[in-house]
Every structure is written in structure tokens, then in C-alpha cells.
Write a protein that holds these residues in place. Structure first.
Motif, PDB file in Angstrom:
ATOM      1  N   SER A 190       0.830  -1.207   0.000  1.00 54.28           N
ATOM      2  CA  SER A 190       0.000   0.000   0.000  1.00 54.28           C
ATOM      3  C   SER A 190       0.864   1.256   0.000  1.00 54.28           C
ATOM      4  CB  SER A 190      -0.921   0.011   1.226  1.00 54.28           C
ATOM      5  OG  SER A 190      -1.816  -1.078   1.193  1.00 54.28           O
ATOM      6  N   LEU A 191       1.958   1.221   0.735  1.00 55.94           N
ATOM      7  CA  LEU A 191       2.855   2.372   0.768  1.00 55.94           C
ATOM      8  C   LEU A 191       3.478   2.601  -0.604  1.00 55.94           C
ATOM      9  CD1 LEU A 191       4.266   4.637   2.260  1.00 55.94           C
ATOM     10  CD2 LEU A 191       5.935   2.966   3.117  1.00 55.94           C
ATOM     11  N   HIS A 192       3.886   1.539  -1.257  1.00 57.80           N
ATOM     12  CA  HIS A 192       4.459   1.664  -2.606  1.00 57.80           C
ATOM     13  C   HIS A 192       3.426   2.254  -3.576  1.00 57.80           C
ATOM     14  CE1 HIS A 192       8.517   0.086  -2.585  1.00 57.80           C
ATOM     15  NE2 HIS A 192       8.142  -0.848  -1.725  1.00 57.80           N
ATOM     16  N   ARG A 193       2.183   1.830  -3.447  1.00 54.47           N
ATOM     17  CA  ARG A 193       1.140   2.366  -4.332  1.00 54.47           C
ATOM     18  C   ARG A 193       0.904   3.852  -4.078  1.00 54.47           C
ATOM     19  NH1 ARG A 193      -1.275  -2.731  -3.400  1.00 54.47           N
ATOM     20  NH2 ARG A 193      -2.579  -1.869  -1.712  1.00 54.47           N
ATOM     21  N   ALA A 194       0.981   4.259  -2.804  1.00 53.62           N
ATOM     22  CA  ALA A 194       0.776   5.663  -2.472  1.00 53.62           C
ATOM     23  C   ALA A 194       1.905   6.536  -3.001  1.00 53.62           C
ATOM     24  CB  ALA A 194       0.659   5.819  -0.953  1.00 53.62           C
ATOM     25  N   LEU A 195       3.115   5.989  -3.019  1.00 50.61           N
ATOM     26  CA  LEU A 195       4.281   6.751  -3.477  1.00 50.61           C
ATOM     27  C   LEU A 195       4.410   6.759  -5.003  1.00 50.61           C
ATOM     28  CD1 LEU A 195       6.868   5.421  -0.870  1.00 50.61           C
ATOM     29  CD2 LEU A 195       6.085   7.793  -1.028  1.00 50.61           C
ATOM     30  N   GLU A 196       3.878   5.738  -5.639  1.00 53.65           N
ATOM     31  CA  GLU A 196       4.133   5.534  -7.067  1.00 53.65           C
ATOM     32  C   GLU A 196       3.850   6.750  -7.942  1.00 53.65           C
ATOM     33  OE1 GLU A 196       3.122   2.429 -10.710  1.00 53.65           O
ATOM     34  OE2 GLU A 196       2.451   1.976  -8.669  1.00 53.65           O
ATOM     35  N   PRO A 197       2.664   7.383  -7.869  1.00 48.86           N
ATOM     36  CA  PRO A 197       2.415   8.495  -8.789  1.00 48.86           C
ATOM     37  C   PRO A 197       3.385   9.663  -8.603  1.00 48.86           C
ATOM     38  CG  PRO A 197       0.693   8.356  -7.117  1.00 48.86           C
ATOM     39  CD  PRO A 197       1.494   7.105  -7.003  1.00 48.86           C
ATOM     40  N   HIS A 198       3.851   9.869  -7.390  1.00 47.86           N
ATOM     41  CA  HIS A 198       4.774  10.977  -7.130  1.00 47.86           C
ATOM     42  C   HIS A 198       6.160  10.688  -7.715  1.00 47.86           C
ATOM     43  CE1 HIS A 198       1.691  12.669  -4.593  1.00 47.86           C
ATOM     44  NE2 HIS A 198       1.609  11.520  -3.932  1.00 47.86           N
ATOM     45  N   VAL A 203      10.441  13.181  -8.126  1.00 49.88           N
ATOM     46  CA  VAL A 203      10.719  13.819  -6.837  1.00 49.88           C
ATOM     47  C   VAL A 203      12.167  14.285  -6.893  1.00 49.88           C
ATOM     48  CG1 VAL A 203      10.973  13.470  -4.349  1.00 49.88           C
ATOM     49  CG2 VAL A 203       9.038  12.442  -5.560  1.00 49.88           C
ATOM     50  N   ASP A 204      12.384  15.554  -6.640  1.00 50.87           N
ATOM     51  CA  ASP A 204      13.723  16.120  -6.792  1.00 50.87           C
ATOM     52  C   ASP A 204      14.581  15.985  -5.540  1.00 50.87           C
ATOM     53  OD1 ASP A 204      13.435  17.427  -9.535  1.00 50.87           O
ATOM     54  OD2 ASP A 204      11.709  18.257  -8.453  1.00 50.87           O
ATOM     55  N   VAL A 205      13.973  16.228  -4.381  1.00 51.59           N
ATOM     56  CA  VAL A 205      14.725  16.206  -3.118  1.00 51.59           C
ATOM     57  C   VAL A 205      13.926  15.458  -2.063  1.00 51.59           C
ATOM     58  CG1 VAL A 205      15.765  17.581  -1.272  1.00 51.59           C
ATOM     59  CG2 VAL A 205      15.806  18.438  -3.626  1.00 51.59           C
ATOM     60  N   VAL A 206      14.603  14.559  -1.340  1.00 51.69           N
ATOM     61  CA  VAL A 206      14.026  13.931  -0.154  1.00 51.69           C
ATOM     62  C   VAL A 206      14.801  14.437   1.056  1.00 51.69           C
ATOM     63  CG1 VAL A 206      13.607  11.786   1.109  1.00 51.69           C
ATOM     64  CG2 VAL A 206      13.287  11.848  -1.375  1.00 51.69           C
ATOM     65  N   LEU A 207      14.081  14.988   2.037  1.00 50.78           N
ATOM     66  CA  LEU A 207      14.666  15.328   3.328  1.00 50.78           C
ATOM     67  C   LEU A 207      14.261  14.234   4.295  1.00 50.78           C
ATOM     68  CD1 LEU A 207      13.940  19.180   3.617  1.00 50.78           C
ATOM     69  CD2 LEU A 207      15.951  18.029   2.664  1.00 50.78           C
ATOM     70  N   ASP A 208      15.231  13.416   4.717  1.00 52.62           N
ATOM     71  CA  ASP A 208      14.930  12.224   5.496  1.00 52.62           C
ATOM     72  C   ASP A 208      15.292  12.423   6.958  1.00 52.62           C
ATOM     73  OD1 ASP A 208      14.423   9.458   6.170  1.00 52.62           O
ATOM     74  OD2 ASP A 208      16.602   9.218   6.198  1.00 52.62           O
ATOM     75  N   TYR A 209      14.279  12.397   7.824  1.00 51.96           N
ATOM     76  CA  TYR A 209      14.480  12.526   9.260  1.00 51.96           C
ATOM     77  C   TYR A 209      14.401  11.179   9.982  1.00 51.96           C
ATOM     78  CZ  TYR A 209      14.198  17.572   8.787  1.00 51.96           C
ATOM     79  OH  TYR A 209      14.461  18.873   8.440  1.00 51.96           O
ATOM     80  N   THR A 220      14.238   2.323  -2.595  1.00 49.85           N
ATOM     81  CA  THR A 220      13.970   1.231  -3.540  1.00 49.85           C
ATOM     82  C   THR A 220      12.826   1.602  -4.483  1.00 49.85           C
ATOM     83  OG1 THR A 220      12.566   0.141  -1.880  1.00 49.85           O
ATOM     84  CG2 THR A 220      14.867  -0.563  -2.025  1.00 49.85           C
ATOM     85  N   GLY A 221      11.803   2.268  -3.936  1.00 45.67           N
ATOM     86  CA  GLY A 221      10.693   2.694  -4.783  1.00 45.67           C
ATOM     87  C   GLY A 221      11.117   3.734  -5.796  1.00 45.67           C
ATOM     88  N   ALA A 222      11.947   4.687  -5.370  1.00 44.77           N
ATOM     89  CA  ALA A 222      12.427   5.725  -6.288  1.00 44.77           C
ATOM     90  C   ALA A 222      13.258   5.124  -7.405  1.00 44.77           C
ATOM     91  CB  ALA A 222      13.239   6.760  -5.515  1.00 44.77           C
ATOM     92  N   ALA A 223      14.128   4.179  -7.064  1.00 48.07           N
ATOM     93  CA  ALA A 223      14.977   3.559  -8.078  1.00 48.07           C
ATOM     94  C   ALA A 223      14.147   2.835  -9.136  1.00 48.07           C
ATOM     95  CB  ALA A 223      15.945   2.585  -7.412  1.00 48.07           C
ATOM     96  N   ARG A 224      13.017   2.278  -8.725  1.00 48.40           N
ATOM     97  CA  ARG A 224      12.178   1.514  -9.644  1.00 48.40           C
ATOM     98  C   ARG A 224      11.257   2.410 -10.464  1.00 48.40           C
ATOM     99  NH1 ARG A 224       7.125  -0.767  -8.887  1.00 48.40           N
ATOM    100  NH2 ARG A 224       7.173  -0.216  -6.671  1.00 48.40           N
ATOM    101  N   LEU A 225      10.821   3.543  -9.889  1.00 50.06           N
ATOM    102  CA  LEU A 225       9.736   4.308 -10.490  1.00 50.06           C
ATOM    103  C   LEU A 225      10.141   5.655 -11.094  1.00 50.06           C
ATOM    104  CD1 LEU A 225       7.140   3.654  -7.638  1.00 50.06           C
ATOM    105  CD2 LEU A 225       7.107   2.634  -9.922  1.00 50.06           C
ATOM    106  N   LEU A 226      11.234   6.236 -10.648  1.00 50.72           N
ATOM    107  CA  LEU A 226      11.639   7.516 -11.220  1.00 50.72           C
ATOM    108  C   LEU A 226      11.932   7.362 -12.710  1.00 50.72           C
ATOM    109  CD1 LEU A 226      14.136   8.931  -8.543  1.00 50.72           C
ATOM    110  CD2 LEU A 226      11.952   9.962  -9.180  1.00 50.72           C
ATOM    111  N   PRO A 227      11.670   8.388 -13.486  1.00 55.61           N
ATOM    112  CA  PRO A 227      12.060   8.327 -14.899  1.00 55.61           C
ATOM    113  C   PRO A 227      13.562   8.076 -15.024  1.00 55.61           C
ATOM    114  CG  PRO A 227      10.610  10.205 -14.495  1.00 55.61           C
ATOM    115  CD  PRO A 227      10.956   9.638 -13.155  1.00 55.61           C
ATOM    116  N   ASP A 228      13.975   7.365 -16.060  1.00 52.99           N
ATOM    117  CA  ASP A 228      15.389   7.039 -16.249  1.00 52.99           C
ATOM    118  C   ASP A 228      16.241   8.305 -16.196  1.00 52.99           C
ATOM    119  OD1 ASP A 228      14.768   4.405 -16.526  1.00 52.99           O
ATOM    120  OD2 ASP A 228      14.938   4.354 -18.714  1.00 52.99           O
ATOM    121  N   GLY A 229      17.284   8.236 -15.370  1.00 50.98           N
ATOM    122  CA  GLY A 229      18.217   9.349 -15.284  1.00 50.98           C
ATOM    123  C   GLY A 229      17.744  10.518 -14.450  1.00 50.98           C
ATOM    124  N   TYR A 230      16.596  10.386 -13.751  1.00 52.53           N
ATOM    125  CA  TYR A 230      16.065  11.505 -12.977  1.00 52.53           C
ATOM    126  C   TYR A 230      16.943  11.727 -11.739  1.00 52.53           C
ATOM    127  CZ  TYR A 230      12.475  14.785 -11.477  1.00 52.53           C
ATOM    128  OH  TYR A 230      11.798  15.935 -11.143  1.00 52.53           O
TER     129      TYR A 230
END
Length: 319
Positions: A190-198, A203-209, A220-230
């Protein structure tokens, strides 16, 4: 004078008398008004922070707000040991304090300085953020993450995505700038599905706390779903969700993700102070909000264990 005195590693500071600092060339004597209980303050007091000196006794507290001898109200960072911020008076290098706006009260300034500095510096110094980009704040329901949402929007983020585990707090982030909120307390699919459209939009920057499992899911989700080379920049700021994660090398080989850290040591000290200055100057006109609990330093023993996750404990030095 009265202060929060650390006598040995692993022992909580005690409210006790301590010799007041004396005037020294190149340093400013400051009558402290307020100092926040930050994660850095607690970690240094326990001896577990990477910047701890290991010398005892000393006064706890890394930053605060007070007045110089000429009456100028300043924010200061990094008192000269054994002085600290959690004391009636402290000693700080001239270059490590600066005047703050009259319209900003001392308790709010003390509360917002470090969390604001952390996100402002992470965006501007580490991620080289550009207005219009999309920012995801991982762990936005904590006090620091909530400030990060506000700062990202203030600096011109085109979209701000906020993640967290506290539903009510998460929903409230939309009132301070979040365009989308995502609950972390859901199963992995469910979390992967929620993140997928974004991620598919970019997504340009993640601020991870948080680090730990949620950061692993994001990477892992970003690596799979971001456009190539993003070119997503993932900036690690805090690790309350876990000190480690297991990350397959293929995640980085298959993406244009850049992993960065942001904190003391990764950014020149003067640039961190500049970030703090920018936050405090913007706090009133930008209407930054931070949940704060002001208590007298004499109640140190009662409030020291407050985790400061959703509100900031600020100790005041004078009744």
C-alpha cells in the motif's frame, strides 16, 4: 550561577551551581534567556554524539538566545566549553552569535533555530534546491519535519509531499504547506502504491528525518519508479526510525539517486550559522510555526527525558 551540569557520560545533567564564565578576548559573554532541548544537546550530554569532547564536568546545551553585555539580543551556537547554553550565563566566540529580529520572541527563536537550520541547510547547501522542485519530507510529523515542510514551501517548492505515522498530525501538515500527505503506518504494498504516482512524476529532493525501514522503502521505490536518469537528491538528516538500513547496490546503479548527509561536519560551520540566520529572519514574515513548551531550567529533571518529537521543550533561565 545555576546551570545544567554534566558530571559524567551516561548520567543526566543536574540543576546545580557552576562557576560563571569570565570575559575573554574574542568571546562574548551572554546572559541566556532561552535554550531548547535538542537531540544534539541530549546526545552530547550523554557522550554519544560524534562531536562530544569527553571532558567533564561541563554545562549542557549547544545553542540558545540571550543578551550580550550591551543589551543586544542574539542567537548563539557552540559555547566555549565548559560553558553551555543551559545556564544563566555563557561564553561564545564572537563569530558564533548574531542579532535576531525584535519581532521574534526568544522562546520561539530558541525552539526553531536548530530544526530550521537543519532543513534550510539541507535544501540550500547540500541538495542545491531550486525553486519549483518537488520536495518529499520523510518523517514530517515530528517537530523538525513540520518545520521542514514550511521551509520547503517558503523557499519555493512546487510540491511538498509529507510522510509520517501520526494521522492527525499528518493531516494538519496541509495547513502549513504540504500538498500531499502519505501515511507510513500501512503495509508495504500500500505504501508503494501511495508513493508511485509521485515518483513517476519526479521527486527532486528527499529530506529524510527517519532512516531505517521507511528510507529503504523510499530509495527502492524511487529507483524503480523515477524516470530514467532523474537526478533525485536524498538528504539524510536524522535517524529516529533506525540507525541502519540494508540497501542493495543495484538501487544506486539503476538510478540517478545521489545520497547525501546534512549536519555538523558535512557543511562548513559558518554556512550552518548562515542558515540559522536566514531561518530566524524569515520566521515572523513567513509565519513559521513550531509547537513549543517553555519551562524553567529549575525543572530540568522533570523535562530532560522529553523526546521533543512533536513539540520542543525550551528551558528559560529566569523566572
Amino acid at each position: 550561577m545555576k546551570a545544567a551540569v554534566v558530571t559524567q557520560a551516561g548520567r543526566m545533567p543536574v540543576y546545580a551551581g557552576f562557576d560563571a564564565p569570565v570575559a575573554t578576548a574574542g568571546y562574548a559573554l551572554i546572559d541566556v534567556e532561552a535554550s531548547a532541548l535538542s537531540h544534539v544537546t541530549r546526545a552530547r550530554a550523554s557522550g554519544s554524539h560524534y562531536s562530544s569532547s569527553g571532558r567533564f564536568p561541563f554545562v549542557a546545551g549547544v545553542d540558545g538566545v540571550g543578551r550580550r553585555e550591551d543589551g543586544t539580543r542574539v542567537y548563539f551556537f557552540g559555547p566555549r566549553e565548559p560553558s553551555g547554553a543551559l545556564a544563566q550565563r555563557t561564553l561564545v566566540a564572537e563569530g558564533q552569535c548574531f542579532a535576531i529580529p525584535d519581532t521574534l520572541d526568544s522562546v520561539t527563536a530558541a525552539a526553531i533555530a536548530i530544526p530550521g537550520m537543519s532543513s534550510w541547510a539541507a535544501l540550500t547547501e547540500r541538495a542545491k534546491f531550486v525553486a519549483g522542485e518537488t520536495v518529499l519530507v520523510n518523517g514530517a510529523t515530528g517537530a523538525s519535519g513540520r518545520v521542514a515542510v514550511q521551509i520547503a514551501k517558503h523557499l519555493g517548492a512546487g510540491k511538498v509531499i509529507a510522510t509520517g505515522r501520526h494521522p492527525q498530525t499528518l493531516a494538519g501538515l496541509k495547513s502549513v504547506g504540504a500538498d500531499c500527505v502519505i501515511r507510513l503506518d500501512q503495509d508495504e504494498p500500500s505504501l508503494h502504491r501511495a508513493l508511485e504516482p509521485h515518483f513517476r512524476e519526479g521527486v527532486d529532493v528527499v529530506l529524510d528525518y527517519l532512516w531505517g525501514p521507511s528510507a529503504q522503502t523510499l530509495l527502492t521505490g524511487a529507483a524503480r519508479l523515477l524516470p530514467d536518469g532523474y537526478p533525485m537528491r536524498f538528504v539524510q538528516i536524522g535517524s529516529i526510525g533506525g540507525e541502519t538500513l540494508a540497501l542493495l547496490g543495484a538501487v544506486l546503479r539503476a538510478s540517478a539517486i545521489t545520497l547525501l548527509g546534512s549536519g555538523i561536519g558535512s557543511i562548513p560551520f559558518e554556512r550552518l550559522l548562515h542558515a540559522a540566520s536566514e531561518v530566524l529572519r524569515a520566521a515572523v514574515p513567513a509565519r513559521f510555526e513550531i509547537a513549543t513548551r517553555a519551562v524553567p531550567l529549575s525543572e530540568l529533571a522533570v523535562h530532560w527525558e522529553n523526546d521533543g518529537n512533536r513539540s520542543r521543550t525550551v528551558f528559560t533561565m529566569h523566572p
